[in-house]
Design a protein around this motif. Structure first.
Motif, mmCIF file in Angstrom:
data_model
loop_
_atom_site.group_PDB
_atom_site.id
_atom_site.type_symbol
_atom_site.label_atom_id
_atom_site.label_comp_id
_atom_site.label_asym_id
_atom_site.label_seq_id
_atom_site.Cartn_x
_atom_site.Cartn_y
_atom_site.Cartn_z
ATOM 1 N N TYR A 1 11.155 47.332 20.282
ATOM 2 C CA TYR A 1 12.376 46.807 20.891
ATOM 3 C C TYR A 1 12.785 47.678 22.076
ATOM 4 N N THR A 2 13.257 47.032 23.110
ATOM 5 C CA THR A 2 13.759 47.743 24.283
ATOM 6 C C THR A 2 15.052 47.104 24.760
ATOM 7 N N LEU A 3 15.819 47.868 25.485
ATOM 8 C CA LEU A 3 16.937 47.303 26.217
ATOM 9 C C LEU A 3 16.418 46.941 27.594
ATOM 10 N N SER A 4 16.690 45.725 28.040
ATOM 11 C CA SER A 4 16.294 45.317 29.383
ATOM 12 C C SER A 4 17.511 44.787 30.120
ATOM 13 N N GLY B 1 8.039 38.234 26.377
ATOM 14 C CA GLY B 1 6.705 38.281 26.972
ATOM 15 C C GLY B 1 5.997 39.582 26.648
ATOM 16 N N ASN B 2 5.419 40.193 27.648
ATOM 17 C CA ASN B 2 4.706 41.461 27.452
ATOM 18 C C ASN B 2 5.593 42.676 27.698
ATOM 19 N N GLU B 3 6.878 42.457 27.913
ATOM 20 C CA GLU B 3 7.740 43.553 28.331
ATOM 21 C C GLU B 3 7.966 44.597 27.240
ATOM 22 N N ASN B 4 7.616 44.280 26.012
ATOM 23 C CA ASN B 4 7.880 45.202 24.934
ATOM 24 C C ASN B 4 6.626 45.738 24.249
ATOM 25 N N GLU B 5 5.496 45.577 24.876
ATOM 26 C CA GLU B 5 4.294 46.184 24.316
ATOM 27 C C GLU B 5 4.440 47.702 24.331
ATOM 28 N N VAL B 6 4.017 48.355 23.270
ATOM 29 C CA VAL B 6 4.116 49.813 23.224
ATOM 30 C C VAL B 6 3.210 50.460 24.259
ATOM 31 N N ASN B 7 2.286 49.713 24.814
ATOM 32 C CA ASN B 7 1.368 50.220 25.820
ATOM 33 C C ASN B 7 2.044 50.477 27.159
ATOM 34 N N VAL B 8 3.155 49.775 27.441
ATOM 35 C CA VAL B 8 3.847 49.986 28.704
ATOM 36 C C VAL B 8 4.606 51.311 28.646
ATOM 37 N N ALA B 9 5.061 51.782 29.791
ATOM 38 C CA ALA B 9 5.806 53.036 29.845
ATOM 39 C C ALA B 9 7.161 52.799 30.501
ATOM 40 N N MET B 10 8.199 53.337 29.890
ATOM 41 C CA MET B 10 9.558 53.186 30.426
ATOM 42 C C MET B 10 10.403 54.395 30.057
ATOM 43 N N PRO B 11 11.586 54.529 30.618
ATOM 44 C CA PRO B 11 12.432 55.692 30.354
ATOM 45 C C PRO B 11 13.073 55.694 28.964
ATOM 46 N N ILE B 12 13.729 56.808 28.663
ATOM 47 C CA ILE B 12 14.430 57.020 27.398
ATOM 48 C C ILE B 12 15.848 57.499 27.690
ATOM 49 N N ARG B 13 16.818 56.940 26.993
ATOM 50 C CA ARG B 13 18.206 57.428 27.056
ATOM 51 C C ARG B 13 18.590 57.859 25.643
ATOM 52 N N LYS C 1 21.343 47.434 19.363
ATOM 53 C CA LYS C 1 22.067 46.159 19.310
ATOM 54 C C LYS C 1 23.540 46.359 19.656
ATOM 55 N N LYS C 2 24.105 47.489 19.224
ATOM 56 C CA LYS C 2 25.499 47.790 19.554
ATOM 57 C C LYS C 2 25.668 47.941 21.065
ATOM 58 N N ILE C 3 24.722 48.626 21.697
ATOM 59 C CA ILE C 3 24.803 48.841 23.146
ATOM 60 C C ILE C 3 24.757 47.513 23.887
ATOM 61 N N THR C 4 23.762 46.685 23.551
ATOM 62 C CA THR C 4 23.603 45.431 24.278
ATOM 63 C C THR C 4 24.753 44.469 24.015
ATOM 64 N N ASP D 1 20.780 40.012 32.907
ATOM 65 C CA ASP D 1 21.771 40.273 31.870
ATOM 66 C C ASP D 1 21.224 41.363 30.960
ATOM 67 N N ILE D 2 22.103 42.215 30.459
ATOM 68 C CA ILE D 2 21.697 43.242 29.518
ATOM 69 C C ILE D 2 21.342 42.554 28.200
ATOM 70 N N MET D 3 20.169 42.865 27.651
ATOM 71 C CA MET D 3 19.718 42.166 26.463
ATOM 72 C C MET D 3 18.775 43.043 25.649
ATOM 73 N N LEU D 4 18.465 42.557 24.436
ATOM 74 C CA LEU D 4 17.577 43.284 23.534
ATOM 75 C C LEU D 4 16.597 42.304 22.931
ATOM 76 N N GLY D 5 15.351 42.735 22.793
ATOM 77 C CA GLY D 5 14.402 41.883 22.092
ATOM 78 C C GLY D 5 13.044 41.853 22.729
ATOM 79 N N LYS D 6 12.190 40.996 22.216
ATOM 80 C CA LYS D 6 10.843 40.834 22.731
ATOM 81 C C LYS D 6 10.857 39.733 23.782
#
Length: 245
Positions: A215-218, A229-241, A131-134, A222-227
């Motif tokens: 929760y993911t940063l997308s 649609g389907n963008e935050n399902e744990v089944n998807v794969a995305m990078p880590i910082r 939340k601080k980042i976004t 605009d840079i944002m945080l939250g759920k």
């Protein structure tokens, strides 16, 4: 100010322990030891913690003027430390579990630094940290808030410093397991930036497809945080910082 550089040893093992603060042993899925150099971003003043300058597995920092696949990093399903796509391999998607869910018996608790693919001593941002980042990196270009000119300029500067790679995320379509089994895995929204947080979404325990949310940063427009649609399902794969105090 002189830049701080750290050299981490990357080996094809799950991170269990480190011999020193400069060694990392994540599972990069390649089976072959390699070297990755990260620059440490000094975001202490803006965020209260430091960040690595690139995603886990990326071999170079992202440059928006000359995007490179080497800056994308590895893609991970939430809580699964074996990547489904390696930064150095631009085409192959492997180890993707179409029915992956978390928490589960095989899922790692990413709220604990030692359970993540991050370098030794580093961790995945928790919900408060994300939340601080976004909040700090969001600039109100449309004048919808009472953001001051100083806050606007500070947000733009931080956003530029973070250099979020355009990665999209990997997903599978299909309302049920039968449909997913026949579906092709692919990269969605490749011109948007996504990174995982370490936090599952307690308010939405399952999606319509029975997957948990995290929760993911997308960063699409605009840079944002939250759920979303389907963008935050744990089944998807995305990078880590990764970050550290």
């Amino acid at each position: 100010m002189k830049k701080k550089w750290f050299l981490f040893t990357v080996a094809s093992l799950l991170l269990v322990s480190c011999k020193s603060s400069d060694e990392v042993k994540p599972d990069d899925g390649t089976g072959t030891p390699s070297w990755t150099t990260y620059e440490v971003l000094d975001t202490k003043a803006e965020l209260g913690f430091y960040m690595l300058d690139r995603n886990v597995g990326a071999t170079e920092k992202y440059n928006s003027k000359a995007p490179s696949k080497a800056a994308i990093g590895n893609y991970y399903q939430w809580g699964k430390n074996t990547p489904v796509k390696i930064s150095a391999d631009s085409s192959s998607i492997t180890n993707y579990d179409k029915e992956w869910n978390a928490p589960s018996a095989s899922a790692k608790d990413w709220s604990k630094a030692e359970n993540t693919p991050c370098p030794c001593g580093w961790r995945i941002p928790n919900l408060v940290e994300m939340k601080k980042i976004t909040a700090a990196a969001w600039a109100d270009y449309d004048g919808l808030t009472d953001q001051t000119e100083a806050e606007f300029n500070a947000a733009k500067a931080l956003y530029s410093k973070l250099a979020l790679a355009r990665t999209g995320y990997i997903r599978i379509v299909g309302a049920d397991s039968t449909a997913r089994a026949a579906a092709k895995v692919g990269v969605y929204l490749p011109k948007a930036a996504y990174i995982w947080s370490a936090a599952l979404n307690p308010d939405t325990p399952t999606s319509s497809r029975a997957f948990k949310y995290a929760y993911t940063l997308s960063d699409n427009y605009d840079i944002m945080l939250g759920k979303k649609g389907n963008e935050n399902e744990v089944n998807v794969a995305m990078p880590i910082r990764c970050i550290k105090d």
